[in-house]
Scaffold this active site. Structure first.
Site, PDB file in Angstrom:
ATOM      1  N   SER A   1      34.160  39.652  31.402  1.00 51.88           N
ATOM      2  CA  SER A   1      33.238  40.366  32.316  1.00 51.88           C
ATOM      3  C   SER A   1      33.166  39.630  33.739  1.00 51.88           C
ATOM      4  O   SER A   1      34.073  39.604  34.309  1.00 51.88           O
ATOM      5  CB  SER A   1      31.847  40.836  31.876  1.00 51.88           C
TER       6      SER A   1
ATOM      7  N   GLU B   1      36.817  49.780  26.861  1.00 52.15           N
ATOM      8  CA  GLU B   1      35.657  49.067  27.528  1.00 52.15           C
ATOM      9  C   GLU B   1      34.479  49.786  27.563  1.00 52.15           C
ATOM     10  O   GLU B   1      33.245  49.492  27.516  1.00 52.15           O
ATOM     11  CB  GLU B   1      36.164  48.652  28.695  1.00 52.15           C
TER      12      GLU B   1
ATOM     13  N   HIS C   1      33.382  47.026  25.583  1.00 51.60           N
ATOM     14  CA  HIS C   1      33.140  45.801  26.175  1.00 51.60           C
ATOM     15  C   HIS C   1      32.191  44.814  25.729  1.00 51.60           C
ATOM     16  O   HIS C   1      31.315  45.075  25.064  1.00 51.60           O
ATOM     17  CB  HIS C   1      32.464  46.353  27.697  1.00 51.60           C
TER      18      HIS C   1
END
Length: 562
Positions: free
Chosen positions: A212, A347, A466
């Site tokens: 990330s 995600e 994610h």
């Protein structure tokens, strides 16, 4: 949203640097660092009911506390200490919203080593940069337990770096040039170069990796002249410097808005920064950072207030980022090392949870379609270019309809808009500009270690969201442990850990085919070759080809940054 997902994932022996001579102090260890000071670590079990051990050294300061006159300046190397420092507890976490016990005195790192090191060998080093939207998190083992990677005979280093306001504030001039959190990473990498051989590590085999915002920071380090020679491979998971949320183009405006919220009046940026250095309670900076964020920033469609930015030419200190990431990539003047780039396949799955909580969520975009426009294109709303882009988005994702009604269609738009296309573009540009190998992956496995989905109550939906890849590399506090031998997630985890460790050792994730890893991960050449990491490993080409083709066409036509 990105920060929330990340933050949910909760809450050897005496050595000299050349000979790696060790001795046990009961079950504890002492290491002598380059400045002469010593640290006392501990021996820990690799797993429950296991006789296999590893060595843990926590809370090692790598820079001076960035407080007072050192606030909003490049980090200074820690001067060291006399005698033995206890390294069995983590150091403070960096100032962040919601953590009242966080501190400016937070520039600590942790080192984890196998217990069975051969003193005549040097071992590869994996240097982890945590995520958290540049604004939260830490490198502590409650989030990132190192056992799985250490078991593969690699040395793991995790770090804390300055966050949010304190880490990325910039007046876009010499008063405060910004990127302090990234410069902390550089200082920590310098520490590794000076000290890692004392732990049995090879300073010529350092792989940086992160997820990330941490993945974006890894990519920024690849692009930065300040990081040259400090690492030899890089893995960027679910984030690069080209993501819309990876660069703040207007840091000076953000600085002035922050001053208003702090009721500061000033007659120069130098005066502003001096007043900021006089603030006694650093938690005020975390509060202001939170107030400056909006919902779209939290969703990743726009830059966060405080994050990496281009530094001015007249900077007093060395510049970490002398130009935009896109221009640096186009120039070819960056650190050309073997790289892995990739993402999960869904995600933005958390948008479904957002829709559950706010059934009118899609109306935000129906009432103002300009919110769908790519921020980084800098396209004026209600222009011919804007309408062309919107028509292509509608055709690709919403069956040509002007109104969005299907959350799953919007999810795919969000996947590509916030993550996938920018990563796809990063892979393509690196493959054109360097001969060092590039590897590309899509993580699609949906199983018992997908913590993001579990915490978001989204297990009934297919795909990996994610942060779902983190449980396949790290021992996370909230994961069920141990998982059953019959659980296929066990094999997926073994494969992923092995490939990441292989990359750190050999510069290639699949140097040879084995029973566990029965395919070769192809290098990126001409067709966006990638590896799908699902229940099986499947080499493929050109992921999400039709959707990526649309974004590439619009990017080439309208991206003013090119």
């Amino acid at each position: 949203m990105l920060r929330l997902i990340i933050l949910l994932v909760l809450s050897v022996l005496v050595a000299n640097s050349l000979a790696h001579q060790r001795k046990s102090v009961n079950e504890d260890l002492i290491i002598t660092l380059h400045h002469g000071g010593k640290i006392l670590g501990e021996k820990k079990s690799l797993s429950l009911n296991s006789d296999k051990k590893y060595f843990s050294f926590k809370g090692i300061p790598y820079a001076e506390p960035p407080m007072g006159e050192l606030r909003f300046r490049s980090p200074q190397p820690h001067p060291g200490w006399n005698g033995i420092r206890n390294a069995t507890e983590h150091g403070n976490i960096c100032v962040q919203f919601g953590k009242l016990n966080s501190s400016e005195d937070c520039l600590f790192l942790n080192v984890y080593t196998p217990s069975n090191l051969n003193p005549t060998e040097k071992y590869p080093v994996m240097f982890w940069i945590h995520g958290g939207a540049f604004n939260g998190g830490s490198g502590n083992s409650m989030f990132y337990g190192p056992e799985l990677l250490v078991k593969e005979d690699v040395i793991v280093v995790t770090i804390n770096y300055r966050l949010g306001f304190l880490g990325f504030f910039s007046t876009n001039d010499r008063s405060a040039q910004g990127n302090y959190g990234l410069k902390d990473c550089v200082e920590a990498l310098k520490w590794v170069q000076k000290n890692i051989e004392a732990f049995g590590g090879d300073r010529n085999r350092v792989t940086i990796f992160g997820q990330s915002a941490g993945g974006s920071m890894v990519h920024h380090l690849i692009l930065s002249p300040m990081a040259k020679g400090l690492f030899h491979g890089a893995i960027s998971q679910s984030g690069t410097a080209l993501n819309a949320w990876g660069l703040q183009p207007y840091p000076r405006s953000v600085a002035f808005e922050a001053a208003k919220l702090l009721n500061i009046t000033f007659n120069s940026t130098e005066n502003l920064v001096n007043q900021l250095r006089d603030i006694q309670d650093p938690y005020q900076f975390a509060v202001v950072g939170e107030l400056l964020e909006d919902k779209e920033q939290m969703a990743g469609y726009h830059p966060y207030p405080f994050e990496p930015s281009v530094e001015p030419e007249d900077s007093d200190e060395p510049r970490f980022l002398p130009d935009t990431p896109l221009k640096i990539l186009q120039s070819g003047d960056f650190n050309k090392v073997p790289c892995i780039f990739g993402s999960t396949d869904d995600e933005m799955l958390a948008v479904i949870d957002k829709q559950r909580k706010d059934p009118d969520h899609l109306s935000l975009y129906n009432n103002d379609p300009n919110l769908l426009l790519p921020y980084e294109f800098f396209i004026q709303p209600n222009t011919e270019a804007a309408e062309d882009i919107l028509n292509n988005i509608r055709k690709t994702y919403f069956n040509g309809q002007t109104e969005i009604n299907d959350i799953m269609e919007f999810l795919k738009f969000g996947d590509d808009r916030v993550f996938l296309y920018s990563i796809y573009k990063t892979v393509e540009m690196h493959a054109r500009k360097q001969t060092a190998p590039i590897f590309y992956y899509i993580f699609s496995y949906d199983g018992s270690l997908n913590l993001g989905k579990k915490l978001s109550s989204l297990s009934e939906y297919d795909g990996a969201m994610h942060s779902d890849d983190l449980g396949y590399l790290w021992k996370l506090l909230q994961m069920p442990a141990p998982i059953k031998p019959s659980d296929p997630a066990r094999i997926v985890r073994q494969r992923m850990v092995k490939m990441w460790a292989n990359f750190s050792k050999y510069g290639h994730p699949t140097p040879n085919v084995t029973e566990l890893i029965s395919v070769e991960w192809p290098k990126v050449r001409n067709h966006q070759e990638f590896l799908e990491i699902g229940e099986e490993l499947i080499p493929k080409i050109d992921p999400f080809s039709q959707r990526m083709a649309m974004w590439k066409e619009m990017d080439q036509k309208y991206n003013n940054a090119q």
